[in-house]
Write a protein that holds these residues in place. Structure first.
Motif, PDB file in Angstrom:
ATOM      1  N   ASP A 119      42.526  44.076  40.268  1.00  0.00           N
ATOM      2  CA  ASP A 119      42.650  42.727  40.811  1.00  0.00           C
ATOM      3  C   ASP A 119      41.397  41.921  40.494  1.00  0.00           C
ATOM      4  N   ASN A 158      54.612  39.192  38.935  1.00  0.00           N
ATOM      5  CA  ASN A 158      54.200  39.845  37.694  1.00  0.00           C
ATOM      6  C   ASN A 158      55.288  39.735  36.638  1.00  0.00           C
ATOM      7  N   TYR A 202      43.266  33.167  46.039  1.00  0.00           N
ATOM      8  CA  TYR A 202      44.065  33.428  44.850  1.00  0.00           C
ATOM      9  C   TYR A 202      43.377  34.464  43.953  1.00  0.00           C
ATOM     10  N   GLY A 226      48.539  36.251  42.026  1.00  0.00           N
ATOM     11  CA  GLY A 226      48.887  36.568  43.401  1.00  0.00           C
ATOM     12  C   GLY A 226      48.009  35.845  44.398  1.00  0.00           C
ATOM     13  N   GLN A 270      46.074  49.519  38.819  1.00  0.00           N
ATOM     14  CA  GLN A 270      45.990  48.064  38.760  1.00  0.00           C
ATOM     15  C   GLN A 270      44.577  47.605  39.070  1.00  0.00           C
ATOM     16  N   SER A 301      50.404  39.089  48.159  1.00  0.00           N
ATOM     17  CA  SER A 301      51.682  38.888  47.467  1.00  0.00           C
ATOM     18  C   SER A 301      51.390  38.651  45.989  1.00  0.00           C
ATOM     19  N   GLU A 302      52.324  39.078  45.129  1.00  0.00           N
ATOM     20  CA  GLU A 302      52.104  38.988  43.684  1.00  0.00           C
ATOM     21  C   GLU A 302      53.393  38.627  42.968  1.00  0.00           C
ATOM     22  N   SER A 340      44.286  37.115  40.142  1.00  0.00           N
ATOM     23  CA  SER A 340      45.178  37.577  39.070  1.00  0.00           C
ATOM     24  C   SER A 340      45.064  39.093  38.997  1.00  0.00           C
ATOM     25  N   GLN A 341      46.002  39.718  38.359  1.00  0.00           N
ATOM     26  CA  GLN A 341      45.994  41.179  38.278  1.00  0.00           C
ATOM     27  C   GLN A 341      46.638  41.638  36.973  1.00  0.00           C
ATOM     28  N   LYS A 352      52.960  48.978  49.171  1.00  0.00           N
ATOM     29  CA  LYS A 352      53.481  47.867  48.381  1.00  0.00           C
ATOM     30  C   LYS A 352      54.981  48.014  48.241  1.00  0.00           C
TER      31      LYS A 352
END
Length: 457
Positions: free
Chosen positions: A420, A365, A395, A385, A418, A362-363, A397-398, A327
């Motif tokens: 997801d 935050n 799609y 993301g 993290q 891709s994200e 969220s995280q 990342k």
């Protein structure tokens, strides 16, 4: 036979480790002889100060524990004081070591006067015709300065923390605790009663504990368990001594700097470097806060980062496997606490013997840095993301968090975790049940900060 031998080896290994750890941890096995008392880092500093042209006669009536603090006890009450009660003696020793003062007895002045009276009476009784002359004693010194003050605060558990882990019956951990003492020392003129100088010092007291343990069932009826650990507590006496010696050192240097005893210097040029170093320490100390930390946000307004991350899919297939991906991204700080982040990452979806596919994500935050003014700070973040899978955009969220440690003004090490949350159930190409596919990742990486941050001063 082979099984019994293996079991025997397993049982003996922790015992051998336990015995060898006595040497590893330097555990005392015999009583020690009495020794001279330990010195503190400030003992040589006050001993090596440039000598005065003339010593200053000082009296100390009492310099005592003013906290009223008792030792903390886990079970019941403890009536032992947390601070040593001989702080006057410690101060007198520091004054003597500095060679700048001539300390005179004032704490037990009654004992001294009684003894002088005994000497006069004895001489007068047995001196015969010369009784009046024989009974005379040299006059007592009088102090030009009286030193007052004491240990005014003892704060427990100013900072506590620890770390540990356990896996398959094998665990280890470490804990620490910091207490803090505060000392005030003031010089009072005996001729006018004026307070000439007041100095204030503090010292943290560190306690650490390291332990390890092993817990395993050898069979259904036999349990193997072993433990090892060591605890080390910084002596309160040495902490008090160091704080008092620092106060004496500060009193001398500030007195020379402010010309309180300028006529006492043998060579004023000898103090130039000492005063310069002391002024530098004082300016740095202006930004010091509780816990001996320096709250200055050295982080820049922007950052580039790169992480190595282990990812595991939480989908509909069995036997998910964790793989290492990458990342990287960019951060922009809105203020000291909040920053926005844009990143791209590659992860691998894998279930043993069923699925293995590399995916680009891709994200965006929003991150909250809890302690931006400290080198060590926790952080949390959340955002949304996308992932590009089979020529489709999906799609998610995280949310996550972790710890950051600032190595210098630009480089920081980060440990993060993290989770997801997918908005669909087809990440692994198989739709089953009502729960959407998810993922978990653990990362370790570096942040590079740049961009000047405006000083609040």
């Amino acid at each position: 036979m082979k099984t019994n031998k293996l079991t025997k080896n397993v049982l003996l290994s922790p015992l051998i480790l336990l015995l060898s750890s006595c040497t590893l941890f330097n555990l005392p096995t015999n009583s020690e002889q009495s020794t001279l008392g330990e010195t503190t880092p400030y003992t040589p500093q006050i001993k090596n100060l440039p000598p005065p042209k003339e010593k200053i006669v000082v009296g100390v009536y009492k310099f005592r524990d003013q906290t009223g603090q008792y030792k903390a006890a886990e079970n019941g009450a403890s009536w032992s004081t947390a601070i040593p009660q001989g702080t006057t003696t410690i101060l007198l020793k520091a004054l003597e070591d500095s060679k700048w003062f001539t300390p005179i007895e004032r704490e037990n002045i009654g004992n001294l006067l009684n003894e002088r009276q005994i000497i006069r009476s004895t001489r007068k009784e047995y001196a015969g015709n010369d009784a009046n002359d024989a009974s005379l004693l040299p006059p007592l010194l009088f102090a030009g300065i009286i030193l007052e003050g004491g240990v005014v605060s003892y704060d427990t558990n100013v900072m506590t923390g620890g770390i540990g882990a356990r896996y398959f019956g094998l665990g280890a951990g470490a804990q620490y605790r910091q207490d803090r003492i505060t000392v005030y020392l003031r010089a009072v003129s005996t001729s006018t009663g004026e307070i000439l100088k007041t100095v204030y010092t503090s010292k943290t007291i560190l306690s650490t504990s390291i332990n390890g343990n092993f817990f395993r069932f050898i069979d259904t009826e036999r349990l193997l368990e072993s433990e090892i650990g060591i605890t080390q507590n910084e002596p309160v006496h040495l902490a008090v001594t160091e704080a008092i010696e620092k106060a004496v050192h500060s009193m001398i240097v500030e007195g020379v700097r402010d010309n309180l005893w300028a006529n006492k210097q043998k060579n004023p040029a000898d103090f130039a470097n000492i005063i310069s170093e002391y002024n530098t320490e004082s300016s740095i100390n202006d930004s010091r806060s509780i816990g001996n930390k320096f709250p200055q946000n050295h982080r820049g307004t922007m950052a580039l980062f790169a992480n190595a991350e282990a990812f595991q899919i939480k989908g509909d297939y069995i036997n998910p496997k964790m793989n290492v991906g990458f990342k990287g991204g960019f951060k922009f700080f809105i203020n000291d606490h909040f920053n926005t982040e844009l990143n791209f990452s590659t992860v691998t979806f894998q279930n043993t013997g069923i699925l293995k596919e590399t995916v680009l994500m891709s994200e965006i935050n929003l991150e909250y840095l809890m302690l931006p003014n400290y080198k060590f700070s926790p952080f949390v973040y959340a955002g949304a993301g996308t992932l590009f899978l089979d020529n489709e955009t999906k799609y998610k969220s995280q949310a996550g968090g972790g710890l950051e440690y600032l190595l210098n003004s630009q480089i920081a090490v980060r440990l993060s975790a993290q989770y997801d949350f997918g908005f669909s159930d087809d990440w692994d190409g198989f739709v089953n049940g009502s729960r959407n596919d998810q993922g978990v990742r653990i990362g370790l990486g570096l942040n590079y900060y740049f961009g000047n941050r405006k000083s609040k001063n």
